[in-house]
Design an enzyme around this catalytic site. Structure first.
Site, mmCIF file in Angstrom:
data_model
loop_
_atom_site.group_PDB
_atom_site.id
_atom_site.type_symbol
_atom_site.label_atom_id
_atom_site.label_comp_id
_atom_site.label_asym_id
_atom_site.label_seq_id
_atom_site.Cartn_x
_atom_site.Cartn_y
_atom_site.Cartn_z
ATOM 1 N N LYS A 188 0.834 -1.198 0.000
ATOM 2 C CA LYS A 188 0.000 0.000 0.000
ATOM 3 C C LYS A 188 0.880 1.264 0.000
ATOM 4 O O LYS A 188 2.098 1.175 0.173
ATOM 5 C CB LYS A 188 -0.953 -0.040 1.196
ATOM 6 C CG LYS A 188 -1.925 -1.239 1.131
ATOM 7 C CD LYS A 188 -2.915 -1.136 -0.040
ATOM 8 C CE LYS A 188 -3.519 -2.440 -0.489
ATOM 9 N NZ LYS A 188 -4.430 -3.100 0.424
HETATM 10 C C1 PLP Z 1 -5.542 -4.129 0.657
HETATM 11 C C2 PLP Z 1 -7.000 -3.893 0.610
HETATM 12 C C3 PLP Z 1 -7.855 -4.198 1.681
HETATM 13 C C4 PLP Z 1 -7.419 -4.984 2.885
HETATM 14 O O1 PLP Z 1 -6.299 -4.500 3.521
HETATM 15 P P1 PLP Z 1 -5.300 -5.554 4.236
HETATM 16 O O2 PLP Z 1 -4.390 -4.638 4.999
HETATM 17 O O3 PLP Z 1 -4.642 -6.310 3.153
HETATM 18 O O4 PLP Z 1 -6.133 -6.409 5.120
HETATM 19 C C5 PLP Z 1 -9.184 -3.837 1.603
HETATM 20 N N1 PLP Z 1 -9.669 -3.217 0.512
HETATM 21 C C6 PLP Z 1 -8.902 -2.935 -0.550
HETATM 22 C C7 PLP Z 1 -9.509 -2.223 -1.712
HETATM 23 C C8 PLP Z 1 -7.546 -3.278 -0.550
HETATM 24 O O5 PLP Z 1 -6.793 -3.015 -1.616
#
Ligand code: PLP
Length: 377
Positions: A188
Site C-alpha cells: 500500500k
Molecule cells: C488491501 C486492501 C484491503 C485490505 O487491507 P489488508 O491490509 O490487506 O487487510 C481492503 N480493501 C482494498 C480495496 C484493498 O486493496
C-alpha cells in the site's frame, strides 16, 4: 534466497528507505511486541498528518473494515451497499458481521461508485454504504450525505488504496461524516509490513474500536500490569497493531513526501508514454488530488495481452476480478454490466517505487507489441 531489486517483473512491491530494519531490530531487542507507545506514536503521527482528531491503528485493512462495521452496529439482517469492483477483503468484512453485500456497479471511467449508483441501490434494509477509493481516488458522496443520514445509513470508506489522497481541499479521512478505513499492508502507499487503521467520527467510536481491537479489554497494558485482574467489557478481537509493524510504519512515514512525489511521477510517466498507444484507455486517478496506488489500463483481448506480457516477464496484474461473480458471494449476485465489462478489460501495469523511467518505457513498448500481436490495434 536470491535478493534482487524488484523491477518490472513485479506488479507491486514495498519500497524501503533504509531505516526500517534498524527500527524493527530495536523493537525486537526491547522485547515488547504488542500495542506499545510506538503504536500510539504512529497513531499520533498519522492523525496530525491527515488533520483528524484521532486515528485507531489495527492489525490490517481487513481488521479496520471489520472493526468499523462492528463499531457502528452493522450485522445480521442488514444490507451493506458495496461495489463489486474491489478487493475481496471489502466483501469478506461485510460477511464477517453477518450482513448481506448489496453489490453495485461503478463508473467505468474511474472504477468508483457514484452518488446516483448508491441511491439507486438503497432499500429499507440498507444500513451502510462502503465506497471503495479505487486506485487512491477519493469518492465524494457529499451530495447524498443528508439523504443517507436521514435514513440512518452510515458511510464507511474503504480507503485502503488512498492514504495521502485528498477529497477537495482535505485529506481523505478528514470528512467527519464517514468512518475511513486504511490499510498499511505490504504494497500500500504507506506500509507497516501489515497494518491498518480506522478514522472514527466520534470519541465514542474511537473508544469502541480501541476496545474491539484488544479483546474487549479497555485498560492499557501498564494499567493491567498494576492489578491482579482486568475487565472484559464486551466483544473483542486480537486486532491491535504490533509495535514491530508500527516501527516499520514510522520509518516509512518519515519519507512519505518522497513517496507521494515518486508515485505521482511514475503515474505521469506512464500517462505520457501511453499517449502514443492506440486502443489503450488509461483509468484516470485524478492525479492532482490522488496519491496513486495503481496504474490501470483497459485493453481489448485482455487475457491474451496479459499472457503475452507475462511471457515477457512484465508483471501485469488484474485489480480485481468482480466479487459478484465469485462462488463465495453467489447468493448476492446480480447483473452489473459495467463491472463485468471492466472485469474483462482492465490490466494493472507494474507500479512500484523501484521502477525507473526506462522500466516504464519498456513496459509500454511491450504493451504496444502485445496489442499488435493479439490484433488489438
Ligand atoms: C488491501 C486492501 C484491503 C485490505 O487491507 P489488508 O491490509 O490487506 O487487510 C481492503 N480493501 C482494498 C480495496 C484493498 O486493496
Amino acid at each position: 534466497m536470491s535478493l534482487t531489486i524488484p523491477d518490472a517483473r513485479r506488479n507491486a512491491s514495498p519500497y524501503l528507505y533504509g531505516r526500517e530494519a534498524a527500527s524493527v531490530a530495536r523493537v525486537l531487542e526491547a522485547g515488547q511486541y504488542g500495542h506499545t507507545d510506538l503504536t500510539a506514536e504512529f497513531e499520533r503521527r498519522i492523525s496530525a498528518y491527515l488533520g483528524v482528531p484521532d486515528v485507531v491503528a489495527v492489525s490490517s485493512g481487513t481488521a479496520a473494515l471489520h472493526s468499523a462495521l462492528l463499531a457502528t452496529g452493522i450485522g445480521l439482517g442488514d444490507e451493506v451497499i458495496v461495489p463489486s469492483m474491489t478487493f475481496c477483503a471489502t466483501v469478506q468484512a461485510v460477511r464477517a458481521v453477518g450482513a448481506a453485500p448489496r453489490f453495485i456497479d461503478v463508473d467505468p471511467a474511474t472504477l468508483c461508485v457514484t452518488p446516483q449508483l448508491v441511491m439507486d441501490a438503497v432499500t429499507d434494509d440498507t444500513a451502510a454504504v462502503l465506497p471503495v477509493l479505487f486506485g487512491g481516488r477519493a469518492v465524494d458522496l457529499s451530495s447524498i450525505r443528508e439523504d443517507l443520514a436521514e435514513r440512518g445509513i452510515v458511510v464507511i470508506e474503504d480507503a485502503a488504496h488512498a492514504f495521502g489522497s485528498h477529497c477537495g481541499p482535505k485529506h481523505v479521512g478528514a470528512d467527519d461524516t464517514a468512518l475511513t478505513c486504511l490499510s498499511f499492508g505490504p504494497v500500500k502507499n504507506l506500509t507497516c509490513g501489515q497494518g491498518g487503521a480506522v478514522i472514527p467520527r466520534t470519541p465514542e467510536e474511537a473508544a469502541a474500536v480501541r476496545r474491539l481491537r484488544m479483546l474487549g479489554v479497555t485498560q492499557s497494558q501498564s494499567e493491567r500490569a498494576e492489578t491482579t485482574s482486568y475487565r472484559v467489557e464486551g466483544f473483542g478481537l486480537r486486532y491491535q497493531l504490533s509495535s514491530i509493524n508500527a516501527a516499520i510504519g514510522l520509518a516509512q512515514f518519515d519519507h512519505f513526501d518522497a513517496t507521494v512525489r515518486s508515485r505521482r511521477h511514475l503515474w505521469r510517466t506512464y500517462r505520457d508514454a501511453l499517449d502514443a498507444l492506440e486502443g489503450v484507455t488509461l483509468v484516470d486517478v485524478d492525479l492532482g488530488h490522488t496519491v496513486p496506488h495503481l496504474c490501470q489500463v483497459r485493453v481489448p483481448h485482455r487475457d491474451h495481452v496479459f499472457a503475452h506480457l507475462r511471457a515477457r516477464n512484465i508483471g501485469v496484474g488484474v485489480h480485481y476480478p468482480p466479487n459478484h461473480l465469485q462462488p463465495a458471494f453467489a447468493r448476492w449476485t446480480r447483473d452489473l454490466p459495467a463491472t463485468e465489462q471492466t472485469g474483462r478489460e482492465i490490466l494493472s501495469l507494474p507500479f512500484h517505487q523501484h521502477l525507473t523511467e526506462a522500466d516504464v518505457h519498456r513496459v509500454v513498448t511491450a504493451l504496444g507489441q502485445a496489442l499488435k500481436a493479439t490484433g488489438g490495434s
